[in-house]
Design an enzyme around this catalytic site. Structure first.
Site, PDB file in Angstrom:
ATOM      1  N   SER A 129       0.824  -1.353   0.009  1.00 21.96           N
ATOM      2  CA  SER A 129       0.115  -0.118  -0.040  1.00 21.96           C
ATOM      3  C   SER A 129       0.936   1.417   0.043  1.00 21.96           C
ATOM      4  O   SER A 129       1.542   1.501  -0.786  1.00 21.96           O
ATOM      5  CB  SER A 129      -0.851  -0.154   1.307  1.00 21.96           C
ATOM      6  OG  SER A 129      -1.872   0.780   1.239  1.00 21.96           O
ATOM      7  N   GLU A 233      -1.727  13.858  13.333  1.00 21.74           N
ATOM      8  CA  GLU A 233      -1.827  15.176  12.933  1.00 21.74           C
ATOM      9  C   GLU A 233      -0.939  15.350  11.492  1.00 21.74           C
ATOM     10  O   GLU A 233      -1.396  15.851  10.660  1.00 21.74           O
ATOM     11  CB  GLU A 233      -1.066  16.043  13.822  1.00 21.74           C
ATOM     12  CG  GLU A 233      -2.196  16.312  15.189  1.00 21.74           C
ATOM     13  CD  GLU A 233      -1.838  14.981  16.112  1.00 21.74           C
ATOM     14  OE1 GLU A 233      -1.018  13.809  15.619  1.00 21.74           O
ATOM     15  OE2 GLU A 233      -2.546  14.962  17.078  1.00 21.74           O
ATOM     16  N   HIS A 294      -7.386  -6.223   0.325  1.00 23.10           N
ATOM     17  CA  HIS A 294      -6.359  -5.329   0.434  1.00 23.10           C
ATOM     18  C   HIS A 294      -5.097  -5.965   1.157  1.00 23.10           C
ATOM     19  O   HIS A 294      -3.911  -5.692   1.162  1.00 23.10           O
ATOM     20  CB  HIS A 294      -6.774  -4.008   0.965  1.00 23.10           C
ATOM     21  CG  HIS A 294      -5.609  -2.852   0.979  1.00 23.10           C
ATOM     22  ND1 HIS A 294      -4.957  -2.670  -0.313  1.00 23.10           N
ATOM     23  CD2 HIS A 294      -5.273  -2.008   1.917  1.00 23.10           C
ATOM     24  CE1 HIS A 294      -3.999  -1.820  -0.095  1.00 23.10           C
ATOM     25  NE2 HIS A 294      -4.298  -1.483   1.197  1.00 23.10           N
TER      26      HIS A 294
END
Length: 315
Positions: A129, A233, A294
């Protein structure tokens, strides 16, 4: 316009034959050792005296993952193929450095630093990924550093989860405070699981995604608080870049031998992405593992192991 990019544009418009040289020059502005960080890693060696001194497999995990996701397979690769295996935490994940910038140029630079650290002539780079996209940039930018590339269930295109992932990050960030009074990690995960189910329909329907997100939750002994084992963040700030693939490489190719491994039930490598794969990686093969989504390596580990092992036998 940046003066180097303007120079590239002027030369391309003047003489199309300069395109390859100029695009390579332009990419050099992005891949730089000065932006690299040293990634946390685990090293798996075969039994003493059995390791091939020239071969090394380096594995990069996907978004929200960490190097321990690959522990069982890394041990199997090392023992069965008699090869050194290195698993890394990508930047802003688990024990690797937290940074504000997280482009694929940054992540490729980090992987290049790891590859150069071991400096083995038959290095195989594998990524799943997000880690697969970073690994593809290494093959496109520094093809001489690796002998083979293995890309797990990702294409050099916009990821199909591009709409969901920003939402999931926000849900994790906005709800951490709701579990701080739970008595232990097991109860905290159960509570967060309920929060996830009620926060997005896609999460309610997909237990595998919820379970994977919950692996991010940890208890910090020093503060006594529950924390996420990733810099959410920074991921939130850079998520659009992470879900895409750098356009600078649209007209680039690499001759690195490349294997794409896809889950048959996954839509991360679909028919629309095949032309791009062929253009960037002309020496590629594609294997689809039946009954896998996946997270093909964790859903069908035995089949995945059997797909990868022959790729590790480099003469």
């Amino acid at each position: 316009m940046n003066k180097y990019l303007k120079y590239c544009s002027d030369l391309i418009s003047f003489n199309g034959k300069n395109r390859t040289i100029l695009c390579s020059f332009q990419r050099f502005q992005h891949i730089s050792s000065t932006s690299a960080v040293t990634l946390a890693e685990d090293v798996y060696n075969p039994p003493k005296g059995m390791a091939d001194p020239e071969r090394c497999l380096i594995i990069a995990h996907g978004l929200f993952g960490n190097r321990t996701n690959w522990r069982s397979l890394a041990k199997a690769f090392s023992e069965r193929a008699k090869i050194k295996v290195v698993t890394v935490d990508m930047r802003n994940h688990s024990n690797s450095p937290y940074t504000t910038s997280m482009t694929y140029f940054d992540m490729a630079s980090d992987l290049i630093r790891t590859i150069e650290k071991y400096n083995m002539p038959k290095t195989i780079l594998m990524g799943h990924s997000m880690g697969g996209k970073a690994a593809m940039l290494v093959a496109l930018e520094k093809p001489t550093l690796i002998r083979k590339l293995i890309v797990v269930d990702i294409a050099p295109t916009i990821s199909p989860s591009a709409r969901e992932m920003p939402l999931y990050i926000r849900i994790l960030l906005n709800n951490l405070h709701r579990i701080q009074n739970e008595k232990d990690i097991a109860v905290a995960r159960r509570t967060m699981n309920t929060i996830l189910q009620t926060s997005a329909e896609s999460l309610r329907q997909n237990k595998n995604v919820r379970d994977f997100l919950l692996t991010l939750l940890a208890h910090d002994e020093s503060s006594g608080q529950f924390v996420w084992r990733a810099n959410l963040e920074a991921l939130d700030e850079n998520i659009n870049d992470i879900m895409s693939f750098p356009a600078e490489y649209d007209n680039t190719t690499t001759d690195v031998e490349t294997l794409f491994i896809a889950g048959e039930k996954s839509n991360y490598i679909d028919d629309e992405s095949i032309p791009t794969i062929r253009r960037l990686f002309p020496s590629h093969r594609l294997i689809r593992i039946p009954n896998a989504g996946h997270w093909v390596h964790s859903e069908r580990p035995h089949d995945f192991l059997n797909c990868v092992l022959p790729e590790l036998e480099i003469k």
